[in-house]
Design a protein around this motif. Structure first.
Motif, mmCIF file in Angstrom:
data_model
loop_
_atom_site.group_PDB
_atom_site.id
_atom_site.type_symbol
_atom_site.label_atom_id
_atom_site.label_comp_id
_atom_site.label_asym_id
_atom_site.label_seq_id
_atom_site.Cartn_x
_atom_site.Cartn_y
_atom_site.Cartn_z
ATOM 1 N N ASP A 183 -22.854 14.111 57.361
ATOM 2 C CA ASP A 183 -24.305 13.969 57.139
ATOM 3 C C ASP A 183 -24.859 15.181 56.396
ATOM 4 O O ASP A 183 -25.711 15.045 55.513
ATOM 5 C CB ASP A 183 -25.036 13.804 58.477
ATOM 6 C CG ASP A 183 -24.764 12.458 59.135
ATOM 7 O OD1 ASP A 183 -24.292 11.538 58.431
ATOM 8 O OD2 ASP A 183 -25.016 12.334 60.346
ATOM 9 N N TYR A 184 -24.366 16.355 56.768
ATOM 10 C CA TYR A 184 -24.811 17.595 56.108
ATOM 11 C C TYR A 184 -24.438 17.575 54.629
ATOM 12 O O TYR A 184 -25.268 17.891 53.764
ATOM 13 C CB TYR A 184 -24.177 18.803 56.800
ATOM 14 C CG TYR A 184 -24.419 20.112 56.076
ATOM 15 C CD1 TYR A 184 -25.577 20.846 56.302
ATOM 16 C CD2 TYR A 184 -23.486 20.608 55.163
ATOM 17 C CE1 TYR A 184 -25.810 22.035 55.632
ATOM 18 C CE2 TYR A 184 -23.708 21.793 54.486
ATOM 19 C CZ TYR A 184 -24.872 22.511 54.736
ATOM 20 O OH TYR A 184 -25.102 23.689 54.065
ATOM 21 N N PHE A 185 -23.195 17.200 54.324
ATOM 22 C CA PHE A 185 -22.750 17.170 52.934
ATOM 23 C C PHE A 185 -23.548 16.151 52.114
ATOM 24 O O PHE A 185 -23.925 16.416 50.973
ATOM 25 C CB PHE A 185 -21.256 16.847 52.857
ATOM 26 C CG PHE A 185 -20.374 17.974 53.311
ATOM 27 C CD1 PHE A 185 -20.696 19.293 53.016
ATOM 28 C CD2 PHE A 185 -19.214 17.733 54.030
ATOM 29 C CE1 PHE A 185 -19.891 20.337 53.433
ATOM 30 C CE2 PHE A 185 -18.404 18.777 54.456
ATOM 31 C CZ PHE A 185 -18.743 20.076 54.150
ATOM 32 N N GLU A 186 -23.808 15.006 52.719
ATOM 33 C CA GLU A 186 -24.567 13.970 52.015
ATOM 34 C C GLU A 186 -25.976 14.457 51.676
ATOM 35 O O GLU A 186 -26.463 14.293 50.546
ATOM 36 C CB GLU A 186 -24.643 12.705 52.881
ATOM 37 C CG GLU A 186 -25.315 11.527 52.192
ATOM 38 C CD GLU A 186 -25.369 10.283 53.072
ATOM 39 O OE1 GLU A 186 -26.089 9.337 52.694
ATOM 40 O OE2 GLU A 186 -24.698 10.263 54.127
ATOM 41 N N MET A 187 -26.605 15.110 52.656
ATOM 42 C CA MET A 187 -27.979 15.593 52.466
ATOM 43 C C MET A 187 -28.046 16.710 51.431
ATOM 44 O O MET A 187 -28.886 16.695 50.525
ATOM 45 C CB MET A 187 -28.531 16.080 53.809
ATOM 46 C CG MET A 187 -29.897 16.731 53.702
ATOM 47 S SD MET A 187 -30.386 17.515 55.246
ATOM 48 C CE MET A 187 -31.660 18.624 54.646
ATOM 49 N N THR A 188 -27.149 17.699 51.541
ATOM 50 C CA THR A 188 -27.207 18.866 50.652
ATOM 51 C C THR A 188 -26.759 18.534 49.226
ATOM 52 O O THR A 188 -27.217 19.168 48.271
ATOM 53 C CB THR A 188 -26.360 20.022 51.204
ATOM 54 O OG1 THR A 188 -25.020 19.563 51.482
ATOM 55 C CG2 THR A 188 -26.964 20.569 52.480
ATOM 56 N N LYS A 189 -25.882 17.570 49.074
ATOM 57 C CA LYS A 189 -25.473 17.159 47.726
ATOM 58 C C LYS A 189 -26.590 16.405 47.019
ATOM 59 O O LYS A 189 -26.807 16.560 45.811
ATOM 60 C CB LYS A 189 -24.195 16.315 47.786
ATOM 61 C CG LYS A 189 -22.947 17.146 48.048
ATOM 62 C CD LYS A 189 -21.689 16.295 48.100
ATOM 63 C CE LYS A 189 -20.457 17.169 48.335
ATOM 64 N NZ LYS A 189 -19.208 16.377 48.397
ATOM 65 N N GLU A 190 -27.306 15.594 47.784
ATOM 66 C CA GLU A 190 -28.438 14.853 47.213
ATOM 67 C C GLU A 190 -29.561 15.795 46.783
ATOM 68 O O GLU A 190 -30.200 15.595 45.749
ATOM 69 C CB GLU A 190 -28.967 13.837 48.229
ATOM 70 C CG GLU A 190 -28.116 12.594 48.363
ATOM 71 C CD GLU A 190 -28.691 11.605 49.351
ATOM 72 O OE1 GLU A 190 -29.804 11.873 49.877
ATOM 73 O OE2 GLU A 190 -28.041 10.572 49.613
ATOM 74 N N VAL B 210 -17.842 29.283 52.559
ATOM 75 C CA VAL B 210 -17.709 27.912 53.062
ATOM 76 C C VAL B 210 -18.994 27.128 52.803
ATOM 77 O O VAL B 210 -20.054 27.697 52.565
ATOM 78 C CB VAL B 210 -17.378 27.884 54.572
ATOM 79 C CG1 VAL B 210 -16.046 28.556 54.832
ATOM 80 C CG2 VAL B 210 -18.481 28.525 55.405
ATOM 81 N N ASP B 211 -18.857 25.804 52.871
ATOM 82 C CA ASP B 211 -20.010 24.920 52.681
ATOM 83 C C ASP B 211 -20.697 24.621 54.008
ATOM 84 O O ASP B 211 -21.907 24.408 54.052
ATOM 85 C CB ASP B 211 -19.569 23.600 52.044
ATOM 86 C CG ASP B 211 -18.805 23.824 50.744
ATOM 87 O OD1 ASP B 211 -19.326 24.560 49.881
ATOM 88 O OD2 ASP B 211 -17.695 23.277 50.602
#
Length: 365
Positions: free
Chosen positions: A289-296, A202-203
């Motif tokens: 917020d987690y997805f936005e941060m880790t993708k960046e 999982v992500d």
């Protein structure tokens, strides 16, 4: 007199509906033949890609099968769907039994479908070590979500697999993604601190907790706490609100004792009431917020690559194990060695070494 008693007896059978004298044998045979027919791998792939739920369900059943005859067909389906996968976000949800995972997932999943998301829930039920059976009652517990056109719920038995997931959950994720589902939720059996398997597929890893049951003491322990990207104290309603807020403070203190995560993400602690559907939007905002941060930062994709390598190794281990136990000579030799070990004629380690030596010498010929 005796015949009168017989007629008035409550045990007397009444005439029922008799079977029709004329039966359409041809129609019956057609129905039977249709039931026997199994769709090809190409037909199942086509059905999955077009969003057919029946095709998706049948394909998952096929990949979960332990019948060696189904393996080749299952591999064809996975290969055909792989190019259409990896287009979703994957959220793992775990917690001790009774924490309200199913209620939470229904509230969370319904909220996501209202946002326009397509949600697939892969729910894993524990299997009995005695009867080897599972209840698989997640669809019954999620009455509202199961009726949602944008949701798909698939319960599976954990079997003998450790780590809180079913043996083929990883492959089921690929099929669901190919079927157009953009949010995959994996509900684990909730076995405590050994959820390493679900964490590796999982992500985002969400840990559900409850207050007032001594559960907050788990916050000072490592293990599953280090894996969590967010901790949610469920059942924060009624008289339990004060206890839930206190538990939130305790968990926040505990999380600051842990070393920083590789992703540089600081796990969040929040409260919610799944039954009252309160606090659900805040949880999704945290995940977003987690997805936005880790993708960046590139961590999101890096983690996916590491997970792919991990599952390659796991697949090798699984296939070696399956091949070993399905060899006729090994089956016979294994029974002999079991009896020898029970009678203390040979040590378990020597017996295992002998079996492996025979297997590898046979395999290299």
């Amino acid at each position: 007199m005796s015949s009168l008693k017989k007629q008035s007896s409550s045990l007397t059978e009444k005439a029922g509906i008799s079977s029709p004298e004329i039966t359409n044998v041809s129609a019956i045979n057609q129905i039977k033949n249709k039931r026997r027919q199994q769709p090809t791998a190409e037909e199942l792939i086509s059905g999955i890609l077009s969003g057919n739920r029946t095709s998706l369900s049948r394909a998952i059943t096929l990949i979960e099968s332990t019948n060696p005859e189904h393996a080749e067909k299952a591999n064809q389906i996975i290969k055909g769907c792989l190019a259409h996968a990896n287009k979703s976000v994957r959220v793992g949800i775990t917690g001790v039994p009774g924490v309200g995972k199913s209620t939470f997932i229904e509230a969370f999943g319904t909220y996501l479908t209202q946002l326009g998301k397509k949600v697939a829930v892969l729910a894993v039920d524990p299997s009995s070590s005695i009867s080897h059976g599972s209840i698989l009652g997640d669809k019954t517990r999620m009455e509202e979500l199961v009726k949602d056109e944008n949701a798909f719920i698939r319960p599976s038995a954990s079997g003998e697999n450790l780590g809180g997931v079913a043996r083929k959950t990883r492959e089921a994720i690929i099929l669901c993604e190919a079927g157009g589902f953009d949010t995959i939720i994996i509900e684990t059996v909730g076995v405590g601190q050994s959820e390493t398997a679900v964490h590796s597929m999982v992500d985002f890893f969400l840990l559900l907790k409850i207050s007032g049951a001594g559960d907050e003491l788990q916050g000072i322990k490592r293990g599953i706490m280090e894996m969590a990207d967010a901790i949610v104290i469920n059942k924060a309603d009624g008289d339990n609100i004060k206890k839930a807020n206190q538990a939130k403070l305790e968990f926040n203190r505990a999380l600051h004792l842990f070393p920083p995560k590789k992703s540089n993400w600081q796990p969040k602690v929040t409260t919610c009431s799944a039954i009252a559907k309160e606090g659900i939007s805040e949880i999704w905002n945290t995940i977003s917020d987690y997805f936005e941060m880790t993708k960046e930062s590139g961590f999101f994709q890096e983690k996916r690559h590491e997970q792919n390598q991990f599952w390659m190794m796991e697949t090798i281990n699984e296939q070696l194990k399956s091949n070993f136990y399905n060899q006729p000579e090994i089956i016979s030799l294994l029974e002999q060695n079991k009896k020898a070990v029970q009678n203390d004629e040979i040590s378990p380690f020597a017996a295992a070494s002998e079996l492996l030596k025979f297997y590898f010498s046979k395999d290299t010929k």
